[in-house]
Design a protein around this motif. Structure first.
Motif, PDB file in Angstrom:
ATOM      1  N   MET A 136      12.510  60.163  52.834  1.00 53.03           N
ATOM      2  CA  MET A 136      12.669  59.987  51.400  1.00 53.03           C
ATOM      3  C   MET A 136      11.285  59.878  50.771  1.00 53.03           C
ATOM      4  SD  MET A 136      14.469  56.851  49.328  1.00 53.03           S
ATOM      5  CE  MET A 136      16.082  57.574  49.255  1.00 53.03           C
ATOM      6  N   ASP A 137      11.090  60.617  49.702  1.00 54.35           N
ATOM      7  CA  ASP A 137       9.845  60.522  48.949  1.00 54.35           C
ATOM      8  C   ASP A 137       9.766  59.117  48.361  1.00 54.35           C
ATOM      9  OD1 ASP A 137       7.632  60.874  47.360  1.00 54.35           O
ATOM     10  OD2 ASP A 137       8.654  62.135  45.880  1.00 54.35           O
ATOM     11  N   LEU A 138       8.727  58.409  48.728  1.00 54.80           N
ATOM     12  CA  LEU A 138       8.632  57.009  48.307  1.00 54.80           C
ATOM     13  C   LEU A 138       8.373  56.836  46.815  1.00 54.80           C
ATOM     14  CD1 LEU A 138       6.645  55.430  51.248  1.00 54.80           C
ATOM     15  CD2 LEU A 138       9.077  55.323  50.795  1.00 54.80           C
ATOM     16  N   ASP A 139       7.807  57.836  46.178  1.00 56.97           N
ATOM     17  CA  ASP A 139       7.448  57.699  44.772  1.00 56.97           C
ATOM     18  C   ASP A 139       8.602  58.181  43.898  1.00 56.97           C
ATOM     19  OD1 ASP A 139       5.806  56.910  42.766  1.00 56.97           O
ATOM     20  OD2 ASP A 139       4.624  58.742  42.730  1.00 56.97           O
ATOM     21  N   GLN A 140       9.703  57.450  43.942  1.00 55.30           N
ATOM     22  CA  GLN A 140      10.904  57.857  43.237  1.00 55.30           C
ATOM     23  C   GLN A 140      11.380  56.782  42.271  1.00 55.30           C
ATOM     24  OE1 GLN A 140      14.042  59.276  45.680  1.00 55.30           O
ATOM     25  NE2 GLN A 140      12.725  60.556  46.910  1.00 55.30           N
ATOM     26  N   HIS A 141      12.201  57.216  41.357  1.00 56.27           N
ATOM     27  CA  HIS A 141      12.855  56.318  40.412  1.00 56.27           C
ATOM     28  C   HIS A 141      13.702  55.306  41.196  1.00 56.27           C
ATOM     29  CE1 HIS A 141      15.740  55.046  37.336  1.00 56.27           C
ATOM     30  NE2 HIS A 141      14.869  55.484  36.445  1.00 56.27           N
ATOM     31  N   PRO A 142      13.776  54.050  40.752  1.00 61.48           N
ATOM     32  CA  PRO A 142      14.600  53.050  41.448  1.00 61.48           C
ATOM     33  C   PRO A 142      16.056  53.468  41.602  1.00 61.48           C
ATOM     34  CG  PRO A 142      13.280  52.012  39.738  1.00 61.48           C
ATOM     35  CD  PRO A 142      13.068  53.484  39.613  1.00 61.48           C
ATOM     36  N   GLY A 143      16.548  54.310  40.717  1.00 62.32           N
ATOM     37  CA  GLY A 143      17.927  54.775  40.817  1.00 62.32           C
ATOM     38  C   GLY A 143      18.185  55.543  42.106  1.00 62.32           C
ATOM     39  N   LYS A 201      16.636  54.990  44.894  1.00 63.23           N
ATOM     40  CA  LYS A 201      16.634  53.974  45.947  1.00 63.23           C
ATOM     41  C   LYS A 201      17.965  53.224  45.959  1.00 63.23           C
ATOM     42  CE  LYS A 201      11.700  53.657  45.655  1.00 63.23           C
ATOM     43  NZ  LYS A 201      10.549  52.876  45.279  1.00 63.23           N
ATOM     44  N   ILE A 202      18.488  52.924  44.786  1.00 62.88           N
ATOM     45  CA  ILE A 202      19.790  52.269  44.690  1.00 62.88           C
ATOM     46  C   ILE A 202      20.863  53.189  45.267  1.00 62.88           C
ATOM     47  CG2 ILE A 202      21.566  51.500  43.052  1.00 62.88           C
ATOM     48  CD1 ILE A 202      19.186  50.362  41.367  1.00 62.88           C
ATOM     49  N   LYS A 203      20.787  54.479  44.955  1.00 61.13           N
ATOM     50  CA  LYS A 203      21.739  55.446  45.509  1.00 61.13           C
ATOM     51  C   LYS A 203      21.644  55.470  47.031  1.00 61.13           C
ATOM     52  CE  LYS A 203      24.503  59.123  45.210  1.00 61.13           C
ATOM     53  NZ  LYS A 203      25.631  58.852  46.089  1.00 61.13           N
ATOM     54  N   TRP A 204      20.431  55.385  47.574  1.00 62.51           N
ATOM     55  CA  TRP A 204      20.243  55.355  49.023  1.00 62.51           C
ATOM     56  C   TRP A 204      20.925  54.122  49.612  1.00 62.51           C
ATOM     57  CZ3 TRP A 204      18.506  52.239  52.838  1.00 62.51           C
ATOM     58  CH2 TRP A 204      18.302  52.826  54.086  1.00 62.51           C
ATOM     59  N   ILE A 205      20.746  52.984  48.974  1.00 61.91           N
ATOM     60  CA  ILE A 205      21.380  51.740  49.443  1.00 61.91           C
ATOM     61  C   ILE A 205      22.903  51.896  49.418  1.00 61.91           C
ATOM     62  CG2 ILE A 205      21.764  49.299  48.912  1.00 61.91           C
ATOM     63  CD1 ILE A 205      18.827  49.251  47.862  1.00 61.91           C
ATOM     64  N   ILE A 206      23.434  52.422  48.328  1.00 60.51           N
ATOM     65  CA  ILE A 206      24.885  52.608  48.206  1.00 60.51           C
ATOM     66  C   ILE A 206      25.394  53.541  49.298  1.00 60.51           C
ATOM     67  CG2 ILE A 206      26.697  53.612  46.753  1.00 60.51           C
ATOM     68  CD1 ILE A 206      25.025  52.549  44.325  1.00 60.51           C
ATOM     69  N   ASP A 207      24.704  54.637  49.504  1.00 56.43           N
ATOM     70  CA  ASP A 207      25.141  55.608  50.517  1.00 56.43           C
ATOM     71  C   ASP A 207      25.069  55.036  51.927  1.00 56.43           C
ATOM     72  OD1 ASP A 207      25.633  57.465  48.538  1.00 56.43           O
ATOM     73  OD2 ASP A 207      23.778  58.586  48.868  1.00 56.43           O
ATOM     74  N   ASN A 208      24.040  54.261  52.204  1.00 54.92           N
ATOM     75  CA  ASN A 208      23.818  53.783  53.564  1.00 54.92           C
ATOM     76  C   ASN A 208      24.478  52.455  53.891  1.00 54.92           C
ATOM     77  OD1 ASN A 208      21.767  55.647  55.090  1.00 54.92           O
ATOM     78  ND2 ASN A 208      21.234  55.657  52.926  1.00 54.92           N
ATOM     79  N   TYR A 209      24.713  51.615  52.906  1.00 53.36           N
ATOM     80  CA  TYR A 209      25.311  50.310  53.172  1.00 53.36           C
ATOM     81  C   TYR A 209      26.736  50.178  52.651  1.00 53.36           C
ATOM     82  CZ  TYR A 209      20.786  48.710  54.739  1.00 53.36           C
ATOM     83  OH  TYR A 209      19.618  48.566  55.432  1.00 53.36           O
ATOM     84  N   GLU A 210      27.094  50.983  51.666  1.00 53.19           N
ATOM     85  CA  GLU A 210      28.435  50.872  51.070  1.00 53.19           C
ATOM     86  C   GLU A 210      29.226  52.171  51.198  1.00 53.19           C
ATOM     87  OE1 GLU A 210      29.410  48.006  50.488  1.00 53.19           O
ATOM     88  OE2 GLU A 210      27.471  47.012  50.413  1.00 53.19           O
ATOM     89  N   LYS A 211      28.780  53.061  52.075  1.00 49.36           N
ATOM     90  CA  LYS A 211      29.471  54.340  52.335  1.00 49.36           C
ATOM     91  C   LYS A 211      29.743  55.108  51.045  1.00 49.36           C
ATOM     92  CE  LYS A 211      31.468  52.446  56.473  1.00 49.36           C
ATOM     93  NZ  LYS A 211      32.596  51.870  57.124  1.00 49.36           N
ATOM     94  N   GLY A 212      28.790  55.056  50.116  1.00 50.96           N
ATOM     95  CA  GLY A 212      28.913  55.792  48.862  1.00 50.96           C
ATOM     96  C   GLY A 212      29.736  55.120  47.790  1.00 50.96           C
ATOM     97  N   ASN A 213      30.210  53.913  48.047  1.00 50.04           N
ATOM     98  CA  ASN A 213      31.088  53.202  47.105  1.00 50.04           C
ATOM     99  C   ASN A 213      30.242  52.396  46.117  1.00 50.04           C
ATOM    100  OD1 ASN A 213      32.921  51.544  45.804  1.00 50.04           O
ATOM    101  ND2 ASN A 213      34.176  51.243  47.633  1.00 50.04           N
ATOM    102  N   SER A 214      29.946  53.008  44.972  1.00 54.10           N
ATOM    103  CA  SER A 214      29.101  52.325  43.986  1.00 54.10           C
ATOM    104  C   SER A 214      29.807  51.129  43.352  1.00 54.10           C
ATOM    105  CB  SER A 214      28.605  53.297  42.918  1.00 54.10           C
ATOM    106  OG  SER A 214      29.678  53.878  42.236  1.00 54.10           O
ATOM    107  N   ALA A 215      31.141  51.158  43.288  1.00 57.35           N
ATOM    108  CA  ALA A 215      31.884  50.014  42.741  1.00 57.35           C
ATOM    109  C   ALA A 215      31.715  48.792  43.639  1.00 57.35           C
ATOM    110  CB  ALA A 215      33.355  50.362  42.579  1.00 57.35           C
TER     111      ALA A 215
END
Length: 108
Positions: A1-8, A10-24
Motif C-alpha cells: 500500500m502506498d503510504l502517502d494516502q488519504h486516511p480514507g 487506510k480506513i478502507k484497508w482496516i474495514i477490508d482486513n478486520y471487518e471483512k468489508g463490513n463498514s457498518a
C-alpha cells in the motif's frame, strides 16, 4: 500500500482486513455514523482527533505512525499486557451480549 494516502484509504484497508468489508460493523465498533465513515472512505472528509482516537483504540494493532504519519508498517506487534487486555475486553463484550440477550431480548 502506498503510504502517502488519504486516511480514507487506510480506513478502507482496516474495514477490508478486520471487518471483512463490513463498514457498518466498523462504524458501530468505533462509534461513528455510517455516513461519516462513508465520507472518509470516499475521501470527502478526513477524520478528526476524536475519530482517530476511537479507531486506534478499537484497532490497537494498527501502527499509529503508519496511520497518522505515513511511516512504518501497517501493523504493530502487541505486547503481552496489551493482548491480555484485549482478551479480557472480548470476554466482557461477550458477557454483555449474553446478558442483553437474556434480559432485553428474553432469549435464554
Amino acid at each position: 500500500m502506498d503510504l502517502d494516502q488519504h486516511p480514507g484509504k487506510k480506513i478502507k484497508w482496516i474495514i477490508d482486513n478486520y471487518e471483512k468489508g463490513n463498514s457498518a460493523e466498523f462504524a458501530r465498533k468505533v462509534a461513528l455514523s455510517g455516513p461519516t465513515v462513508k465520507s472518509y472512505i470516499d475521501e470527502k472528509t478526513k477524520p478528526g482527533y476524536d475519530a482517530l482516537q476511537s479507531i486506534l483504540r478499537v484497532y490497537p494493532q494498527i501502527n499509529l505512525h503508519w496511520f497518522i504519519l505515513n511511516q512504518g508498517p501497517i501493523q504493530r506487534e502487541l505486547q503481552d499486557n496489551e493482548l491480555d487486555i484485549l482478551e479480557e475486553n472480548h470476554r466482557l463484550r461477550e458477557g454483555i451480549k449474553s446478558l442483553y440477550a437474556v434480559y432485553v431480548e428474553g432469549n435464554n
